[in-house]
Design a protein around this motif. Sequence first.
Motif, PDB file in Angstrom:
ATOM      1  N   LYS A 130      19.970 -46.803 -18.239  1.00 37.67           N
ATOM      2  CA  LYS A 130      19.655 -45.885 -17.674  1.00 37.67           C
ATOM      3  C   LYS A 130      17.843 -46.470 -17.743  1.00 37.67           C
ATOM      4  O   LYS A 130      17.396 -46.605 -18.406  1.00 37.67           O
ATOM      5  CB  LYS A 130      19.783 -45.152 -18.903  1.00 37.67           C
ATOM      6  CG  LYS A 130      20.592 -44.619 -19.847  1.00 37.67           C
ATOM      7  CD  LYS A 130      21.522 -43.933 -19.099  1.00 37.67           C
ATOM      8  CE  LYS A 130      23.135 -43.576 -19.221  1.00 37.67           C
ATOM      9  NZ  LYS A 130      23.920 -43.237 -17.522  1.00 37.67           N
ATOM     10  N   MET A 131      17.209 -45.427 -16.594  1.00 36.18           N
ATOM     11  CA  MET A 131      16.445 -45.396 -16.282  1.00 36.18           C
ATOM     12  C   MET A 131      15.557 -43.844 -15.933  1.00 36.18           C
ATOM     13  O   MET A 131      17.000 -42.882 -15.602  1.00 36.18           O
ATOM     14  CB  MET A 131      16.053 -45.893 -14.547  1.00 36.18           C
ATOM     15  CG  MET A 131      16.544 -46.814 -14.575  1.00 36.18           C
ATOM     16  SD  MET A 131      16.701 -48.046 -13.456  1.00 36.18           S
ATOM     17  CE  MET A 131      17.410 -49.405 -13.357  1.00 36.18           C
ATOM     18  N   TYR A 132      14.817 -43.422 -15.906  1.00 34.59           N
ATOM     19  CA  TYR A 132      14.337 -42.131 -16.216  1.00 34.59           C
ATOM     20  C   TYR A 132      12.790 -42.412 -15.476  1.00 34.59           C
ATOM     21  O   TYR A 132      12.042 -43.246 -15.986  1.00 34.59           O
ATOM     22  CB  TYR A 132      14.536 -41.688 -17.908  1.00 34.59           C
ATOM     23  CG  TYR A 132      15.068 -41.710 -18.373  1.00 34.59           C
ATOM     24  CD1 TYR A 132      15.941 -40.266 -18.440  1.00 34.59           C
ATOM     25  CD2 TYR A 132      16.045 -42.453 -19.062  1.00 34.59           C
ATOM     26  CE1 TYR A 132      17.152 -39.680 -18.603  1.00 34.59           C
ATOM     27  CE2 TYR A 132      16.904 -41.856 -19.710  1.00 34.59           C
ATOM     28  CZ  TYR A 132      17.909 -40.605 -19.544  1.00 34.59           C
ATOM     29  OH  TYR A 132      19.075 -40.679 -19.586  1.00 34.59           O
ATOM     30  N   GLY A 133      12.560 -40.887 -14.879  1.00 33.01           N
ATOM     31  CA  GLY A 133      10.777 -41.490 -14.526  1.00 33.01           C
ATOM     32  C   GLY A 133      10.072 -40.051 -15.597  1.00 33.01           C
ATOM     33  O   GLY A 133      10.607 -38.774 -15.374  1.00 33.01           O
ATOM     34  N   LEU A 134       9.499 -40.455 -15.098  1.00 32.14           N
ATOM     35  CA  LEU A 134       8.189 -38.753 -15.831  1.00 32.14           C
ATOM     36  C   LEU A 134       7.343 -38.294 -14.647  1.00 32.14           C
ATOM     37  O   LEU A 134       6.717 -39.149 -13.740  1.00 32.14           O
ATOM     38  CB  LEU A 134       7.252 -39.679 -16.737  1.00 32.14           C
ATOM     39  CG  LEU A 134       6.260 -38.847 -16.797  1.00 32.14           C
ATOM     40  CD1 LEU A 134       5.736 -38.716 -19.075  1.00 32.14           C
ATOM     41  CD2 LEU A 134       5.192 -38.682 -16.696  1.00 32.14           C
ATOM     42  N   TYR A 135       7.518 -37.006 -14.310  1.00 35.73           N
ATOM     43  CA  TYR A 135       6.227 -36.571 -13.510  1.00 35.73           C
ATOM     44  C   TYR A 135       5.723 -35.649 -13.609  1.00 35.73           C
ATOM     45  O   TYR A 135       6.072 -35.010 -15.205  1.00 35.73           O
ATOM     46  CB  TYR A 135       8.097 -35.990 -12.646  1.00 35.73           C
ATOM     47  CG  TYR A 135       8.451 -36.571 -12.322  1.00 35.73           C
ATOM     48  CD1 TYR A 135       8.647 -37.584 -10.761  1.00 35.73           C
ATOM     49  CD2 TYR A 135      10.163 -37.207 -12.186  1.00 35.73           C
ATOM     50  CE1 TYR A 135       9.681 -38.082 -10.181  1.00 35.73           C
ATOM     51  CE2 TYR A 135      11.093 -38.233 -12.410  1.00 35.73           C
ATOM     52  CZ  TYR A 135      10.967 -38.627 -10.624  1.00 35.73           C
ATOM     53  OH  TYR A 135      11.665 -39.322 -10.501  1.00 35.73           O
ATOM     54  N   GLU A 152      13.238 -46.477  -5.306  1.00 34.86           N
ATOM     55  CA  GLU A 152      12.380 -46.838  -4.848  1.00 34.86           C
ATOM     56  C   GLU A 152      10.912 -46.566  -4.969  1.00 34.86           C
ATOM     57  O   GLU A 152       9.530 -47.095  -5.271  1.00 34.86           O
ATOM     58  CB  GLU A 152      12.798 -46.226  -3.021  1.00 34.86           C
ATOM     59  CG  GLU A 152      13.329 -46.981  -2.570  1.00 34.86           C
ATOM     60  CD  GLU A 152      14.139 -46.844  -1.164  1.00 34.86           C
ATOM     61  OE1 GLU A 152      13.115 -45.805  -0.533  1.00 34.86           O
ATOM     62  OE2 GLU A 152      15.336 -46.694  -0.680  1.00 34.86           O
ATOM     63  N   GLU A 153      10.908 -44.635  -5.459  1.00 36.92           N
ATOM     64  CA  GLU A 153       9.785 -44.399  -6.594  1.00 36.92           C
ATOM     65  C   GLU A 153       9.086 -45.219  -6.948  1.00 36.92           C
ATOM     66  O   GLU A 153       8.397 -45.123  -7.874  1.00 36.92           O
ATOM     67  CB  GLU A 153       9.488 -43.017  -6.453  1.00 36.92           C
ATOM     68  CG  GLU A 153       8.826 -42.059  -7.014  1.00 36.92           C
ATOM     69  CD  GLU A 153       8.993 -41.162  -6.855  1.00 36.92           C
ATOM     70  OE1 GLU A 153       7.816 -40.081  -6.482  1.00 36.92           O
ATOM     71  OE2 GLU A 153      10.120 -40.166  -7.126  1.00 36.92           O
ATOM     72  N   SER A 154      11.052 -45.309  -8.305  1.00 34.40           N
ATOM     73  CA  SER A 154      10.270 -45.796  -9.771  1.00 34.40           C
ATOM     74  C   SER A 154       9.528 -47.144  -9.144  1.00 34.40           C
ATOM     75  O   SER A 154       9.373 -47.705 -10.417  1.00 34.40           O
ATOM     76  CB  SER A 154      11.990 -45.785 -10.329  1.00 34.40           C
ATOM     77  OG  SER A 154      11.993 -44.822 -10.789  1.00 34.40           O
ATOM     78  N   GLY A 203       4.385 -32.738 -11.704  1.00 37.83           N
ATOM     79  CA  GLY A 203       4.727 -31.592 -10.740  1.00 37.83           C
ATOM     80  C   GLY A 203       5.905 -32.761  -9.738  1.00 37.83           C
ATOM     81  O   GLY A 203       6.835 -33.259 -10.726  1.00 37.83           O
ATOM     82  N   ILE A 204       5.541 -33.356  -8.863  1.00 38.38           N
ATOM     83  CA  ILE A 204       6.543 -33.942  -8.092  1.00 38.38           C
ATOM     84  C   ILE A 204       6.385 -35.141  -8.020  1.00 38.38           C
ATOM     85  O   ILE A 204       7.350 -35.630  -7.426  1.00 38.38           O
ATOM     86  CB  ILE A 204       7.015 -33.466  -6.171  1.00 38.38           C
ATOM     87  CG1 ILE A 204       5.738 -32.831  -5.696  1.00 38.38           C
ATOM     88  CG2 ILE A 204       7.034 -31.606  -6.282  1.00 38.38           C
ATOM     89  CD1 ILE A 204       5.430 -33.050  -4.182  1.00 38.38           C
ATOM     90  N   LYS A 205       5.261 -35.419  -8.517  1.00 37.55           N
ATOM     91  CA  LYS A 205       5.219 -37.470  -8.441  1.00 37.55           C
ATOM     92  C   LYS A 205       4.913 -37.865  -9.802  1.00 37.55           C
ATOM     93  O   LYS A 205       4.729 -37.436 -10.524  1.00 37.55           O
ATOM     94  CB  LYS A 205       3.168 -37.348  -8.016  1.00 37.55           C
ATOM     95  CG  LYS A 205       2.495 -38.263  -7.518  1.00 37.55           C
ATOM     96  CD  LYS A 205       1.483 -37.964  -7.562  1.00 37.55           C
ATOM     97  CE  LYS A 205       1.153 -39.857  -7.127  1.00 37.55           C
ATOM     98  NZ  LYS A 205      -0.235 -40.277  -7.265  1.00 37.55           N
ATOM     99  N   GLN A 206       6.243 -39.094  -8.845  1.00 38.29           N
ATOM    100  CA  GLN A 206       6.755 -39.240 -10.846  1.00 38.29           C
ATOM    101  C   GLN A 206       5.132 -40.595 -11.254  1.00 38.29           C
ATOM    102  O   GLN A 206       4.596 -41.473 -10.463  1.00 38.29           O
ATOM    103  CB  GLN A 206       7.310 -40.722 -10.233  1.00 38.29           C
ATOM    104  CG  GLN A 206       8.254 -41.613 -11.466  1.00 38.29           C
ATOM    105  CD  GLN A 206       9.010 -42.647 -10.698  1.00 38.29           C
ATOM    106  OE1 GLN A 206       8.636 -42.959 -10.290  1.00 38.29           O
ATOM    107  NE2 GLN A 206      10.102 -42.217 -12.135  1.00 38.29           N
ATOM    108  N   GLU A 207       4.759 -40.621 -12.410  1.00 42.92           N
ATOM    109  CA  GLU A 207       3.682 -41.040 -13.414  1.00 42.92           C
ATOM    110  C   GLU A 207       4.152 -42.041 -14.015  1.00 42.92           C
ATOM    111  O   GLU A 207       3.492 -42.871 -13.971  1.00 42.92           O
ATOM    112  CB  GLU A 207       2.585 -39.640 -13.609  1.00 42.92           C
ATOM    113  CG  GLU A 207       1.987 -39.465 -12.368  1.00 42.92           C
ATOM    114  CD  GLU A 207       1.529 -39.757 -11.676  1.00 42.92           C
ATOM    115  OE1 GLU A 207       0.279 -40.729 -11.241  1.00 42.92           O
ATOM    116  OE2 GLU A 207       0.485 -39.456 -10.386  1.00 42.92           O
TER     117      GLU A 207
END
Length: 172
Positions: free
Chosen positions: A69-74, A24-26, A76-80
């Motif tokens: 495959k899915m990756y998030g760049l964070y 959901e964040e992604s 701190g705790i926030k996905q950017e």
Amino acid sequence: MITAEQSNTDNIYIREVSSESDLEESLRTVKTSFITVAKDFNLTEKDNPSNPAFTNITKLKEMKVNGVKMYGLYVGIKQEGFVAIEKANDEIFYMERLAVHPTSRHKGYGRKLIDFVVEYAKQNGGKKVSIGIINENERLKNWYKKYGFEETGLKKFEHMSFTVCFMEKVLL
């Protein structure tokens, strides 16, 4: 095996998107990032339903089920940022939906995501990373060229209001 990248100086890291809340964040990151491009090129959901600006959680879940495959760049705790990696065949990996939140652009996060995908592809036997972008987006095309991507072809799809530029980066 590459699983995450961390930079202790800025608390920037990349990790796999795994949970429902991660997806959901992604989704928010992808939609927020791509809507700026959609506005710049007058793309609408009606004319370009497959554009990431108009994606939904079902589509992301389908991609995951299909082995993307899915990756998030964070930070701190926030996905950017976000990127998806799909193995096309033994030699080619697709880099899809590379996204950096508009307020976090020009900080090197896109480059970190590209570097991550390149390293992932290399570690999994890849020889090339392939992307498709809006051909008319010269700024983006030049940005990718700066990182070693070369144009390999153009294609006009019936369901899109723009021409797709295919680009590849040969891995050394």
